[in-house]
Write a protein that holds these residues in place. Structure first.
Motif, PDB file in Angstrom:
ATOM      1  N   UNK A  69     -10.751  13.160  -3.716  1.00 10.59           N
ATOM      2  CA  UNK A  69      -9.528  13.246  -4.844  1.00 10.59           C
ATOM      3  C   UNK A  69     -10.042  12.564  -6.027  1.00 10.59           C
ATOM      4  N   UNK A  70     -10.685  11.517  -5.794  1.00 10.06           N
ATOM      5  CA  UNK A  70     -11.146  10.827  -7.269  1.00 10.06           C
ATOM      6  C   UNK A  70     -11.865  11.769  -8.177  1.00 10.06           C
ATOM      7  N   UNK A  71     -12.526  12.838  -7.494  1.00 14.28           N
ATOM      8  CA  UNK A  71     -13.453  13.483  -8.393  1.00 14.28           C
ATOM      9  C   UNK A  71     -12.509  14.971  -8.992  1.00 14.28           C
ATOM     10  N   UNK A  72     -11.521  15.229  -8.050  1.00  7.65           N
ATOM     11  CA  UNK A  72     -10.379  16.128  -8.568  1.00  7.65           C
ATOM     12  C   UNK A  72      -9.686  15.517  -9.697  1.00  7.65           C
ATOM     13  N   UNK A  73      -9.446  14.193  -9.732  1.00 12.06           N
ATOM     14  CA  UNK A  73      -8.578  13.744 -10.672  1.00 12.06           C
ATOM     15  C   UNK A  73      -9.412  13.338 -12.067  1.00 12.06           C
ATOM     16  N   UNK A  74     -10.589  12.919 -11.740  1.00 10.08           N
ATOM     17  CA  UNK A  74     -11.283  12.149 -12.751  1.00 10.08           C
ATOM     18  C   UNK A  74     -12.581  13.172 -13.203  1.00 10.08           C
ATOM     19  N   UNK A  75     -13.016  14.177 -12.388  1.00 10.39           N
ATOM     20  CA  UNK A  75     -14.062  14.977 -12.619  1.00 10.39           C
ATOM     21  C   UNK A  75     -15.368  14.249 -12.853  1.00 10.39           C
ATOM     22  N   UNK A 119      -1.522   6.303  -6.997  1.00  5.85           N
ATOM     23  CA  UNK A 119      -0.777   6.769  -8.152  1.00  5.85           C
ATOM     24  C   UNK A 119      -0.855   5.944  -9.243  1.00  5.85           C
ATOM     25  N   UNK A 120      -0.875   4.958  -9.152  1.00  6.46           N
ATOM     26  CA  UNK A 120      -0.946   3.575 -10.115  1.00  6.46           C
ATOM     27  C   UNK A 120      -2.315   3.515 -11.149  1.00  6.46           C
ATOM     28  N   UNK A 121      -3.123   3.774 -10.405  1.00  8.40           N
ATOM     29  CA  UNK A 121      -4.355   3.722 -10.792  1.00  8.40           C
ATOM     30  C   UNK A 121      -5.422   5.071 -10.590  1.00  8.40           C
ATOM     31  N   UNK A 164      -9.156  19.136 -14.489  1.00  6.99           N
ATOM     32  CA  UNK A 164      -8.769  18.010 -13.515  1.00  6.99           C
ATOM     33  C   UNK A 164      -7.338  18.142 -13.152  1.00  6.99           C
ATOM     34  N   UNK A 165      -7.114  17.800 -11.895  1.00  4.62           N
ATOM     35  CA  UNK A 165      -5.781  17.629 -11.243  1.00  4.62           C
ATOM     36  C   UNK A 165      -5.134  16.306 -11.552  1.00  4.62           C
ATOM     37  N   UNK A 166      -3.760  16.241 -11.513  1.00  2.00           N
ATOM     38  CA  UNK A 166      -3.132  14.981 -11.564  1.00  2.00           C
ATOM     39  C   UNK A 166      -3.088  14.667 -10.095  1.00  2.00           C
ATOM     40  N   UNK A 167      -2.961  13.136  -9.693  1.00  2.00           N
ATOM     41  CA  UNK A 167      -3.195  12.628  -8.656  1.00  2.00           C
ATOM     42  C   UNK A 167      -2.245  13.076  -7.477  1.00  2.00           C
ATOM     43  N   UNK A 168      -1.064  13.317  -7.966  1.00  2.00           N
ATOM     44  CA  UNK A 168      -0.044  13.943  -6.956  1.00  2.00           C
ATOM     45  C   UNK A 168      -0.429  15.263  -6.583  1.00  2.00           C
ATOM     46  N   UNK A 169      -0.869  16.187  -7.272  1.00  2.00           N
ATOM     47  CA  UNK A 169      -1.331  17.507  -7.086  1.00  2.00           C
ATOM     48  C   UNK A 169      -2.286  17.342  -6.111  1.00  2.00           C
ATOM     49  N   UNK A 170      -3.522  16.449  -6.287  1.00  2.00           N
ATOM     50  CA  UNK A 170      -4.656  16.427  -5.575  1.00  2.00           C
ATOM     51  C   UNK A 170      -4.370  15.989  -4.223  1.00  2.00           C
ATOM     52  N   UNK A 171      -3.325  15.032  -3.981  1.00  5.78           N
ATOM     53  CA  UNK A 171      -2.865  14.271  -2.768  1.00  5.78           C
ATOM     54  C   UNK A 171      -2.026  15.433  -2.057  1.00  5.78           C
ATOM     55  N   UNK A 197       0.683  -1.319  -0.058  1.00  3.38           N
ATOM     56  CA  UNK A 197       0.001  -0.142   0.022  1.00  3.38           C
ATOM     57  C   UNK A 197       1.082   1.283  -0.115  1.00  3.38           C
ATOM     58  N   UNK A 198       0.145   2.431   0.233  1.00  6.09           N
ATOM     59  CA  UNK A 198       0.803   3.789   0.117  1.00  6.09           C
ATOM     60  C   UNK A 198       0.662   4.400   1.449  1.00  6.09           C
ATOM     61  N   UNK A 199       1.888   4.706   2.058  1.00  5.51           N
ATOM     62  CA  UNK A 199       1.924   5.553   3.267  1.00  5.51           C
ATOM     63  C   UNK A 199       1.916   7.022   2.983  1.00  5.51           C
ATOM     64  N   UNK A 200       0.749   7.946   3.395  1.00  3.85           N
ATOM     65  CA  UNK A 200       0.597   9.216   2.858  1.00  3.85           C
ATOM     66  C   UNK A 200       0.541  10.047   4.463  1.00  3.85           C
ATOM     67  N   UNK A 201       0.888  11.415   4.360  1.00  2.00           N
ATOM     68  CA  UNK A 201       0.669  12.213   5.395  1.00  2.00           C
ATOM     69  C   UNK A 201      -0.759  12.043   5.946  1.00  2.00           C
TER      70      UNK A 201
END
Length: 551
Positions: free
Chosen positions: A459-465, A529-531, A486-493, A58-62
């Motif tokens: 974040x899903x909507x920010x990336x995919x609208x 970030x992968x999907x 739309x934003x890319x997923x890194x920008x949205x995170x 998985x992914x560790x995020x702030x």
């Protein structure tokens, strides 16, 4: 390192600052702080007493930080007649009937969560409620809390009839003979709300504890409560925060935005400064002030530069409502900035956004750019921004506080908004991409209980609208809404972590995974970030604040 770390997160991916070009898989935590970030070298730091947290790919995020949320209200509504997971008039009425039958002791039937799109014109009637609860008053704010649905008994208790005038900051829906029909908008809500039994400190505290647990389960470690004070259907959360901060039960890091009474002037700033001093303790800081500049587009109270259209696409004379006179707004914001407050403004319409930017520009001119920059003022919601105003966010250093879940096709957008804005203005909605490209600081929040507090859904909507399958339901329009925004997923995170931490003045200690920062962390079951097309399918499996496992 003199001793072994308390925790080592490993066997996954780490969402590290963008400046880092190295792929990292492990993080070590000691004494509540991040002590190492890397790969095999970090795993090797573990000792006999170190807890190993397997990220399992998985992914560790702030920890996510919600920059605009109402936890006490959300907690109360989860305890009462909660309509937020339902979609139709019939479902609402069935839930209200069953709730009333299950609570014969309740003097009032209260709750929230109905959607305007479930009713013709977005306006339900008292007659429907009378059929399921004829004997007690019913008061149910809608999902956005800019309107309320009441029954005839509630109108009677409040003394509301055909002779009752609309308040200056709101409106009563009426039938063909001028009688109130059961829906109240904006300031009219208070005509009913003032008659409800006051919530006890025990109820408010229980609501906050429940909300905190729910938000932690979604990976949220900090937030800004967007209204601390009494306003319409929003309960004053101050006492609950004070109680939990005092005894250590507040595990989140919270900024409280003190409510600006729009029927008063700058003379209230002294009392706000007193509240800031009295309430700031532990993990709670009352350092922001919330001003609501307009309403919402769906009930035609968002303040627009050009008037709304009617159902036939002809211009009306209605520009919506500016709750605070623009000249007065500039004076108030300048005074608040001078007093050291951050200012957090609700602005939906393009006129309200422009008025707010003008007020911030006036404060910056009067008080100096250097001082102004330290406040980190921000505008929330930002549904409609005139293209001329987009570059002003970056130029002024005003953050865009986005509620990204709303930037999608759904019934309120397609039935109650786009037809009344017209084609050109509809294309100006939620311009997140343009804001990012213009250099604006982006923060993100939910406005829960208006909409889900799940950061991954937003974040899903920010990336995919487009709404996810789980949030939108089977009939949602699957076309991307203004995909160029739309934003890319890194920008949205980053917006939901470092951006909101910046707004909350927590960026020195949180918001990114770096050595020396607090171990406020969330573990996702996959690397989103992968999907990016399936962000909403991810789940939070663990949340930590200062290295403590809170979910």
């Amino acid at each position: 390192m003199a001793s072994h770390p308390d925790l080592v997160f490993t066997n996954g991916s780490v969402f590290a600052p963008p400046a880092s070009s190295r792929a990292m898989s492990s993080v070590a935590v000691g004494g509540g702080c991040i002590v190492a970030v890397g790969d095999d070298d970090v795993r090797a730091l573990a000792g006999p007493g170190t807890e190993i947290v397997d990220l399992a790919g998985g992914l560790l995020v702030p920890g996510f930080q919600d920059a605009h949320v109402h936890p006490v209200q959300g907690g109360l509504e989860r305890m009462r007649c909660d309509l937020s997971e339902l979609r139709t008039r019939e479902e609402y009425l069935d839930r209200i009937r069953s709730y009333a039958e299950a609570h014969p002791e309740a003097e009032w039937i209260t709750g929230s969560g109905w959607a305007m799109a479930a009713f013709p014109g977005g306006t339900p009637t008292a007659a429907d409620l009378d059929a399921v609860v004829p004997d007690r008053p019913v008061y149910l704010p809608n999902r956005d809390h800019h309107g309320a649905w009441v029954n005839s008994r509630a109108l009677e208790v409040a003394g509301i009839d055909a002779s009752t005038p609309d308040p200056s900051d709101g409106r009563l829906e009426r039938d063909g003979e001028g009688r109130p029909s059961g829906t109240l908008h904006e300031g009219a809500i208070d005509l009913i709300f003032r008659h409800l039994p006051a919530d006890t400190i025990e109820e408010l505290t229980a609501a906050l504890i429940g909300a905190q647990g729910y938000l932690h389960s979604l990976g949220i470690t900090a937030w800004q409560d967007a209204i601390v004070g009494a306003y319409a259907s929003i309960n004053d959360a101050a006492g609950a925060y004070a109680a939990l901060a005092a005894d250590g039960r507040l595990t989140a890091k919270v900024v409280g935005a003190l409510w600006w009474q729009r029927d008063q002037g700058s003379d209230q700033i002294a009392s706000l400064a007193d509240k800031r001093e009295r309430l700031t303790a532990g993990r709670f800081r009352a350092t922001s002030v919330k001003i609501m500049q307009d309403g919402v587009a769906e009930n035609f109270t968002a303040h627009m530069l050009d008037p709304y259209l009617d159902a036939g696409a002809a211009a009306t004379t209605n520009h919506g409502i500016a709750f605070v006179d623009p000249a007065a707004l500039a004076e108030h914001v300048t005074a608040l900035d001078r007093e050291g407050f951050q200012v957090h403004v609700h602005a939906i319409g393009d006129a309200a956004v422009r008025e707010t930017l003008d007020a911030f520009e006036a404060a910056r001119t009067a008080n100096g750019a250097a001082s102004f920059a330290t406040r980190r003022h921000h505008i929330a919601h930002l549904q409609l921004i005139h293209p001329d105003d987009v570059p002003r966010f970056g130029a002024l250093g005003v953050a865009a506080n986005m509620q990204a879940l709303w930037a999608a096709y759904e019934p309120q957008m397609t039935e109650l908004t786009i037809p009344f804005l017209g084609e050109e203005r509809s294309g100006w909605q939620y311009p997140f991409g343009d804001l990012a490209r213009s250099g604006a600081t982006l923060a993100m929040g939910s406005d829960w209980p208006v909409s889900t507090p799940d950061p991954l859904e937003a974040i899903h909507v920010a990336v995919n609208r487009v709404l996810s399958d789980g949030e939108g339901g089977p009939d949602v329009d699957r076309r991307p809404f203004l995909p160029e925004q739309a934003l890319d997923v890194t920008t949205a995170l980053t917006a939901y972590t470092a951006g909101s931490a910046w707004v909350n003045h927590l960026d020195d200690t949180t918001g990114t995974i770096e050595v020396g920062k607090a171990a406020d962390l969330a573990v996702l079951d996959r690397d989103v970030r992968l999907t990016p097309e399936a962000v909403a399918e991810a789940r939070v499996v663990a949340t930590y604040v200062d290295g403590n496992h809170v979910f």
